[in-house]
Design an enzyme around this catalytic site. Sequence first.
Site, mmCIF file in Angstrom:
data_model
loop_
_atom_site.group_PDB
_atom_site.id
_atom_site.type_symbol
_atom_site.label_atom_id
_atom_site.label_comp_id
_atom_site.label_asym_id
_atom_site.label_seq_id
_atom_site.Cartn_x
_atom_site.Cartn_y
_atom_site.Cartn_z
ATOM 1 N N LYS A 286 0.803 -1.191 0.000
ATOM 2 C CA LYS A 286 0.000 0.000 0.000
ATOM 3 C C LYS A 286 0.856 1.270 0.000
ATOM 4 O O LYS A 286 0.367 2.357 -0.292
ATOM 5 C CB LYS A 286 -0.877 0.052 1.274
ATOM 6 N N GLY A 287 2.104 1.143 0.354
ATOM 7 C CA GLY A 287 2.934 2.312 0.670
ATOM 8 C C GLY A 287 3.030 3.384 -0.398
ATOM 9 O O GLY A 287 3.264 4.543 -0.087
ATOM 10 N N ASP B 159 14.623 -0.174 0.787
ATOM 11 C CA ASP B 159 15.317 -0.396 2.056
ATOM 12 C C ASP B 159 16.373 -1.476 1.816
ATOM 13 O O ASP B 159 17.392 -1.215 1.187
ATOM 14 C CB ASP B 159 14.243 -0.791 3.083
ATOM 15 N N GLU C 44 7.501 2.853 -6.075
ATOM 16 C CA GLU C 44 7.661 2.275 -4.733
ATOM 17 C C GLU C 44 7.812 3.394 -3.717
ATOM 18 O O GLU C 44 8.282 4.482 -4.036
ATOM 19 C CB GLU C 44 8.883 1.333 -4.752
ATOM 20 N N ASP C 45 7.407 3.122 -2.506
ATOM 21 C CA ASP C 45 7.521 4.138 -1.460
ATOM 22 C C ASP C 45 8.966 4.297 -0.999
ATOM 23 O O ASP C 45 9.519 5.385 -0.984
ATOM 24 C CB ASP C 45 6.602 3.827 -0.268
ATOM 25 N N ARG D 166 -0.245 6.406 7.811
ATOM 26 C CA ARG D 166 -0.203 6.541 6.348
ATOM 27 C C ARG D 166 -0.732 7.887 5.877
ATOM 28 O O ARG D 166 -0.326 8.388 4.831
ATOM 29 C CB ARG D 166 -1.021 5.426 5.679
ATOM 30 N N PHE E 45 13.347 4.667 10.916
ATOM 31 C CA PHE E 45 12.057 4.093 10.531
ATOM 32 C C PHE E 45 11.097 5.232 10.215
ATOM 33 O O PHE E 45 10.639 5.938 11.101
ATOM 34 C CB PHE E 45 11.493 3.187 11.628
ATOM 35 N N VAL E 46 10.812 5.405 8.926
ATOM 36 C CA VAL E 46 10.012 6.548 8.488
ATOM 37 C C VAL E 46 8.544 6.171 8.328
ATOM 38 O O VAL E 46 8.208 5.015 8.047
ATOM 39 C CB VAL E 46 10.556 7.148 7.168
ATOM 40 N N LYS F 151 16.987 4.272 1.175
ATOM 41 C CA LYS F 151 17.858 4.139 2.353
ATOM 42 C C LYS F 151 19.042 3.284 1.948
ATOM 43 O O LYS F 151 19.080 2.087 2.240
ATOM 44 C CB LYS F 151 17.108 3.374 3.458
HETATM 45 P P1 IMP Z 1 12.821 -3.955 1.613
HETATM 46 O O1 IMP Z 1 12.407 -5.275 1.043
HETATM 47 O O2 IMP Z 1 13.678 -4.127 2.838
HETATM 48 O O3 IMP Z 1 13.482 -3.036 0.611
HETATM 49 O O4 IMP Z 1 11.519 -3.272 2.190
HETATM 50 C C1 IMP Z 1 10.716 -2.508 1.409
HETATM 51 C C2 IMP Z 1 9.390 -2.254 2.065
HETATM 52 O O5 IMP Z 1 9.467 -2.273 3.498
HETATM 53 C C3 IMP Z 1 8.934 -0.877 1.701
HETATM 54 O O6 IMP Z 1 8.178 -0.897 0.521
HETATM 55 C C4 IMP Z 1 8.115 -0.473 2.896
HETATM 56 O O7 IMP Z 1 6.789 -0.915 2.739
HETATM 57 C C5 IMP Z 1 8.764 -1.199 4.045
HETATM 58 N N1 IMP Z 1 9.700 -0.317 4.746
HETATM 59 C C6 IMP Z 1 11.038 -0.238 4.599
HETATM 60 N N2 IMP Z 1 11.567 0.717 5.366
HETATM 61 C C7 IMP Z 1 10.520 1.272 6.019
HETATM 62 C C8 IMP Z 1 10.407 2.357 6.952
HETATM 63 O O8 IMP Z 1 11.383 3.010 7.349
HETATM 64 N N3 IMP Z 1 9.146 2.645 7.381
HETATM 65 C C9 IMP Z 1 8.044 1.963 6.969
HETATM 66 N N4 IMP Z 1 8.105 0.968 6.077
HETATM 67 C C10 IMP Z 1 9.326 0.627 5.620
HETATM 68 MG MG MG Z 2 5.756 -0.967 0.614
#
Ligand code: IMP
Ligand code: MG
Length: 185
Positions: A48-49, A108, A104-105, A170, A157-158, A136
Amino acid sequence: MFSMSEAAEPNPIVLLTEEQIAKRVQELADQLSTAYAGKEPLVIGILKGSWIFLADLVRKMGIPVVIDFMTVSSYGASTRSSGAVRFVLDLKSPVEGRDVLVVEDILDSGLTLKYIIDNLKLRKPRSLNIVALMDKPARRRVDIRADYVGFEVPDKFVVGYGVDFAERYRNLPYVGYIEEPGVKG
Ligand code: IMP
Ligand code: MG
């Protein structure tokens, strides 16, 4: 000011103001309108992000687009992504031959997006690019880069502007951070 239904939740510390976000979204939209001129890209929001970012972005793009969504879910409830991803909602649109722009939001560890991108490649798009509101880079575990990035953010953590902690925050109009929570929503 935003207030939570449970008083125990602190207000996030502001990282990106509404004005900063709006300005950067306009810049990204301008870049994308130029890059995709004459192409009618298939814009794929990762739910949903990305929903608020996508809504703002496509309204600032001066070109026709087709919009679709997919929802993926990480296994487990840790703040650290495991890399095991499950498709909860798939696209309605065929991808073959399309110019695909994944929205994508936040990028990470990169595990989620890597999984999505690998899957989309199998569907033979004509081109495949990524726009992420936030990046990040300090946390990256796999080799993946967004082609367009709104903001590089620190290892915090945003929340806000579509991004949640346990489904909350959200609807904050800005992006802030909260102290490292125990679980991710
Ligand atoms: P990744 O697989 O570790 O890159 O995670 C990606 C997903 O984790 C993002 O699309 C977000 O939904 C969630 N996410 C990663 N970092 C944060 C954060 O700092 N706050 C909230 N959601 C996060
Ligand atoms: Mg997401």
